[in-house]
Design a protein around this motif. Structure first.
Motif, short mmCIF file in Angstrom:
data_model
loop_
_atom_site.label_atom_id
_atom_site.label_comp_id
_atom_site.label_asym_id
_atom_site.label_seq_id
_atom_site.Cartn_x
_atom_site.Cartn_y
_atom_site.Cartn_z
N THR A 143 48.27 34.43 46.69
CA THR A 143 48.25 33.05 47.13
C THR A 143 49.27 32.75 48.22
O THR A 143 49.26 31.66 48.77
CB THR A 143 48.52 32.10 45.95
OG1 THR A 143 49.81 32.38 45.42
CG2 THR A 143 47.46 32.25 44.87
N ALA A 160 50.82 29.00 51.51
CA ALA A 160 50.40 29.16 50.12
C ALA A 160 49.11 28.41 49.88
O ALA A 160 48.95 27.28 50.35
CB ALA A 160 51.49 28.65 49.18
N THR A 161 48.20 29.02 49.12
CA THR A 161 46.91 28.39 48.86
C THR A 161 46.68 28.10 47.38
O THR A 161 45.60 27.68 47.02
CB THR A 161 45.77 29.29 49.38
OG1 THR A 161 45.88 30.58 48.75
CG2 THR A 161 45.84 29.45 50.88
N GLY A 162 47.65 28.31 46.55
CA GLY A 162 47.49 28.07 45.12
C GLY A 162 47.62 26.60 44.75
O GLY A 162 47.85 25.74 45.60
N ASP A 195 55.34 35.64 44.83
CA ASP A 195 54.71 34.32 44.85
C ASP A 195 55.61 33.26 45.47
O ASP A 195 55.21 32.11 45.62
CB ASP A 195 54.36 33.88 43.42
CG ASP A 195 53.42 34.85 42.73
OD1 ASP A 195 52.37 35.17 43.31
OD2 ASP A 195 53.77 35.30 41.61
N ASP A 232 47.94 30.53 41.76
CA ASP A 232 46.56 30.02 41.71
C ASP A 232 46.39 29.03 40.59
O ASP A 232 47.04 29.05 39.60
CB ASP A 232 45.56 31.17 41.49
CG ASP A 232 45.36 31.97 42.76
OD1 ASP A 232 45.51 31.42 43.85
OD2 ASP A 232 45.05 33.17 42.61
#
Length: 136
Positions: A2, A23-25, A73, A136
């Motif tokens: 993510t 970040a895509t979470g 992360d 995520d």
């Protein structure tokens, strides 16, 4: 994954961290400032910046792990260091390098700031580390 870390060529190079994290979470994990103390509060590495950086990063890793996250992360690290001066960078980086592999700290690190301060939690505390991660 993510988190995507990058360092555009137009920004200062080389540095021991990436300049940008995307970040895509949807879950945010924030770890409060961690210092060089054991679980029962005993000081670790008194007077030793490298040792305190290493232990504070181990504690940061433990905080992240408790939420199902890791240093891979992380989108932001903030280091607060007492009595900072540029001649202390070697000791600071020695502490980072001491634990990076063991705790999965990417090198270069995620976006990071090192902020010099006069005083932290108690007089023997030389460094405090905060982390923000996205899952995520």
């Amino acid at each position: 994954m993510t988190v995507h870390l990058s360092s555009p060529a137009s920004l200062m190079q080389p540095v021991p961290y990436h300049h940008v994290a995307v970040a895509t979470g949807t879950r945010h994990v924030t770890v409060a400032g961690q210092i060089a103390r054991t679980a029962d509060g005993r000081p670790v590495a008194p007077g030793d910046l490298a040792g305190q950086v290493a232990h504070a990063l181990r504690n940061t890793h433990a905080g992240l792990a408790s939420a199902g996250a890791g240093l891979g992360d992380v989108v932001r690290l903030t280091f607060y260091v007492t009595g900072w001066s540029p001649d202390r960078i070697a000791d600071f980086m020695a502490g980072v390098q001491e634990v990076a592999e063991d705790i999965g700290l990417p090198t270069p690190m995620p976006p990071a700031s090192l902020i010099g301060v006069d005083y932290l939690f108690e007089p023997d505390v030389l460094v405090e580390v905060e982390a923000t991660a996205i899952l995520d």
